[in-house]
Design a protein around this motif. Structure first.
Motif, PDB file in Angstrom:
ATOM      1  N   LEU A 102      18.005   3.090 -15.311  1.00 53.52           N
ATOM      2  CA  LEU A 102      17.479   2.022 -14.511  1.00 53.52           C
ATOM      3  C   LEU A 102      16.347   2.327 -13.453  1.00 53.52           C
ATOM      4  CD1 LEU A 102      20.577   0.324 -13.550  1.00 53.52           C
ATOM      5  CD2 LEU A 102      19.393  -0.345 -15.382  1.00 53.52           C
ATOM      6  N   LYS A 103      15.291   1.508 -13.556  1.00 50.56           N
ATOM      7  CA  LYS A 103      14.306   1.654 -12.888  1.00 50.56           C
ATOM      8  C   LYS A 103      13.940   0.534 -11.941  1.00 50.56           C
ATOM      9  CE  LYS A 103      10.521   3.236 -14.971  1.00 50.56           C
ATOM     10  NZ  LYS A 103       9.061   2.972 -15.494  1.00 50.56           N
ATOM     11  N   LEU A 104      13.401   0.766 -10.520  1.00 52.85           N
ATOM     12  CA  LEU A 104      13.292  -0.400  -9.762  1.00 52.85           C
ATOM     13  C   LEU A 104      11.805   0.177  -8.956  1.00 52.85           C
ATOM     14  CD1 LEU A 104      14.418   0.381  -6.707  1.00 52.85           C
ATOM     15  CD2 LEU A 104      16.392  -0.334  -7.844  1.00 52.85           C
ATOM     16  N   ASN A 105      11.162  -0.780  -8.247  1.00 50.77           N
ATOM     17  CA  ASN A 105      10.165  -0.429  -7.514  1.00 50.77           C
ATOM     18  C   ASN A 105      10.626  -1.260  -5.993  1.00 50.77           C
ATOM     19  OD1 ASN A 105       8.351   0.715  -9.305  1.00 50.77           O
ATOM     20  ND2 ASN A 105       7.364  -1.376  -9.835  1.00 50.77           N
ATOM     21  N   ALA A 106      11.135  -0.261  -5.247  1.00 49.20           N
ATOM     22  CA  ALA A 106      11.682  -0.589  -3.869  1.00 49.20           C
ATOM     23  C   ALA A 106      10.566  -0.698  -2.772  1.00 49.20           C
ATOM     24  CB  ALA A 106      12.585   0.581  -3.384  1.00 49.20           C
ATOM     25  N   GLN A 107      10.640  -1.690  -2.115  1.00 50.14           N
ATOM     26  CA  GLN A 107       9.953  -1.876  -0.847  1.00 50.14           C
ATOM     27  C   GLN A 107      10.407  -0.512   0.050  1.00 50.14           C
ATOM     28  OE1 GLN A 107      10.103  -5.751   1.037  1.00 50.14           O
ATOM     29  NE2 GLN A 107       9.556  -6.554  -0.795  1.00 50.14           N
ATOM     30  N   THR A 108       9.426   0.106   0.525  1.00 49.18           N
ATOM     31  CA  THR A 108       9.738   1.455   1.393  1.00 49.18           C
ATOM     32  C   THR A 108      10.889   1.377   2.478  1.00 49.18           C
ATOM     33  OG1 THR A 108       8.034   1.207   2.864  1.00 49.18           O
ATOM     34  CG2 THR A 108       7.588   2.418   0.891  1.00 49.18           C
ATOM     35  N   HIS A 109      11.106  -0.101   3.083  1.00 47.37           N
ATOM     36  CA  HIS A 109      11.991  -0.175   4.016  1.00 47.37           C
ATOM     37  C   HIS A 109      13.456  -0.140   3.202  1.00 47.37           C
ATOM     38  CE1 HIS A 109      13.104  -4.435   3.349  1.00 47.37           C
ATOM     39  NE2 HIS A 109      11.963  -4.613   2.994  1.00 47.37           N
ATOM     40  N   ALA A 110      13.547  -0.398   1.935  1.00 45.56           N
ATOM     41  CA  ALA A 110      14.742  -0.589   1.262  1.00 45.56           C
ATOM     42  C   ALA A 110      15.242   0.888   0.606  1.00 45.56           C
ATOM     43  CB  ALA A 110      14.830  -1.826   0.288  1.00 45.56           C
ATOM     44  N   ILE A 111      14.460   1.675   0.597  1.00 41.65           N
ATOM     45  CA  ILE A 111      14.745   2.979   0.065  1.00 41.65           C
ATOM     46  C   ILE A 111      16.156   3.367   0.435  1.00 41.65           C
ATOM     47  CG2 ILE A 111      14.181   5.464  -0.167  1.00 41.65           C
ATOM     48  CD1 ILE A 111      11.166   4.406  -0.418  1.00 41.65           C
ATOM     49  N   PRO A 112      16.408   3.530   1.596  1.00 39.59           N
ATOM     50  CA  PRO A 112      17.836   3.826   1.988  1.00 39.59           C
ATOM     51  C   PRO A 112      18.971   3.206   1.406  1.00 39.59           C
ATOM     52  CG  PRO A 112      16.592   3.917   3.930  1.00 39.59           C
ATOM     53  CD  PRO A 112      15.683   3.175   2.744  1.00 39.59           C
ATOM     54  N   PHE A 113      18.785   1.744   1.320  1.00 43.46           N
ATOM     55  CA  PHE A 113      19.674   1.074   0.461  1.00 43.46           C
ATOM     56  C   PHE A 113      20.015   1.343  -0.951  1.00 43.46           C
ATOM     57  CE2 PHE A 113      20.270  -2.676  -2.286  1.00 43.46           C
ATOM     58  CZ  PHE A 113      21.499  -3.093  -1.999  1.00 43.46           C
ATOM     59  N   TYR A 114      18.843   1.780  -1.386  1.00 45.03           N
ATOM     60  CA  TYR A 114      18.868   2.062  -3.067  1.00 45.03           C
ATOM     61  C   TYR A 114      19.433   3.327  -3.136  1.00 45.03           C
ATOM     62  CZ  TYR A 114      16.484  -2.465  -3.984  1.00 45.03           C
ATOM     63  OH  TYR A 114      16.238  -3.828  -4.217  1.00 45.03           O
ATOM     64  N   ALA A 115      18.913   4.320  -2.431  1.00 37.88           N
ATOM     65  CA  ALA A 115      19.439   5.652  -2.284  1.00 37.88           C
ATOM     66  C   ALA A 115      20.894   5.914  -2.184  1.00 37.88           C
ATOM     67  CB  ALA A 115      18.695   6.358  -1.301  1.00 37.88           C
ATOM     68  N   ASN A 116      21.576   4.858  -1.351  1.00 35.59           N
ATOM     69  CA  ASN A 116      22.977   4.965  -1.248  1.00 35.59           C
ATOM     70  C   ASN A 116      23.743   4.239  -2.506  1.00 35.59           C
ATOM     71  OD1 ASN A 116      22.995   5.825   1.657  1.00 35.59           O
ATOM     72  ND2 ASN A 116      22.869   3.831   2.147  1.00 35.59           N
ATOM     73  N   LEU A 117      22.775   3.663  -3.541  1.00 34.47           N
ATOM     74  CA  LEU A 117      23.551   3.255  -4.690  1.00 34.47           C
ATOM     75  C   LEU A 117      23.363   4.474  -5.655  1.00 34.47           C
ATOM     76  CD1 LEU A 117      22.558  -0.249  -4.270  1.00 34.47           C
ATOM     77  CD2 LEU A 117      24.912   0.536  -3.830  1.00 34.47           C
ATOM     78  N   GLY A 118      22.546   5.340  -5.413  1.00 32.49           N
ATOM     79  CA  GLY A 118      22.412   6.524  -6.432  1.00 32.49           C
ATOM     80  C   GLY A 118      20.982   6.612  -6.985  1.00 32.49           C
ATOM     81  N   TYR A 119      20.064   5.702  -6.376  1.00 29.80           N
ATOM     82  CA  TYR A 119      18.755   5.688  -7.032  1.00 29.80           C
ATOM     83  C   TYR A 119      17.977   6.906  -6.365  1.00 29.80           C
ATOM     84  CZ  TYR A 119      19.654   1.376  -9.314  1.00 29.80           C
ATOM     85  OH  TYR A 119      20.181   0.491 -10.177  1.00 29.80           O
ATOM     86  N   GLU A 120      17.048   7.462  -7.204  1.00 31.46           N
ATOM     87  CA  GLU A 120      16.184   8.617  -6.588  1.00 31.46           C
ATOM     88  C   GLU A 120      14.763   8.161  -6.685  1.00 31.46           C
ATOM     89  OE1 GLU A 120      16.976  12.006  -8.563  1.00 31.46           O
ATOM     90  OE2 GLU A 120      19.341  11.888  -8.185  1.00 31.46           O
TER      91      GLU A 120
END
Length: 140
Positions: A102-120
């Motif tokens: 999976l791939k996504l483009n995260a708004q920088t303020h949301a990076i911790p949210f996605y990182a907690n779900l296992g995204y790098e």
């Protein structure tokens, strides 16, 4: 929290309503950038809380990746698990389609949210609709 793949026009409009509120009204993204030419080629998701749409997202296949897009939660429903619920449903959908990257483009303020779900994070910062983003990936 009731998350579902949009199966009819009402559910699709509910998802678009959440997206309009968050991206267009709140973040000032131009409507023609928010609602784009990929809408018909995407699976759309909407989350309801007591019958009211509170979160949305979409999913499509791009270059062998499941691309997670337009994840948003209404202000009043943030920090309730609505975002995590949408992401879990999208990831389950991807697995049913035999997509394991999976791939996504995260708004920088949301990076911790996605990182907690296992995204790098796999990219440098870039602007999308004038908003700083970074690309993130996850293998499922």
């Amino acid at each position: 929290m009731n998350v579902k793949v949009c199966e009819n026009e009402k559910e699709l409009q509910d998802a678009f309503s959440v997206r309009r509120t968050v991206f267009i009204d709140e973040q000032n993204v131009p409507e023609d950038e928010e609602i784009d030419l990929f809408e018909e080629d995407s699976a759309h998701f909407v989350s309801y809380q007591e019958g009211t749409p509170v979160a949305a997202g979409r999913f499509r296949v791009v270059d062998g990746f499941g691309k997670v897009e337009r994840i948003c939660v209404l202000k009043e429903a943030r920090n309730t698990g609505a975002g995590k619920a949408i992401m879990r449903e999208i990831e389950a959908y991807a697995l049913k389609k035999a997509l394991h990257k999976l791939k996504l483009n995260a708004q920088t303020h949301a990076i911790p949210f996605y990182a907690n779900l296992g995204y790098e994070v796999v990219s440098e910062e870039f602007l999308d609709a004038g908003i700083p983003h970074k690309t993130m990936i996850k293998k499922i």
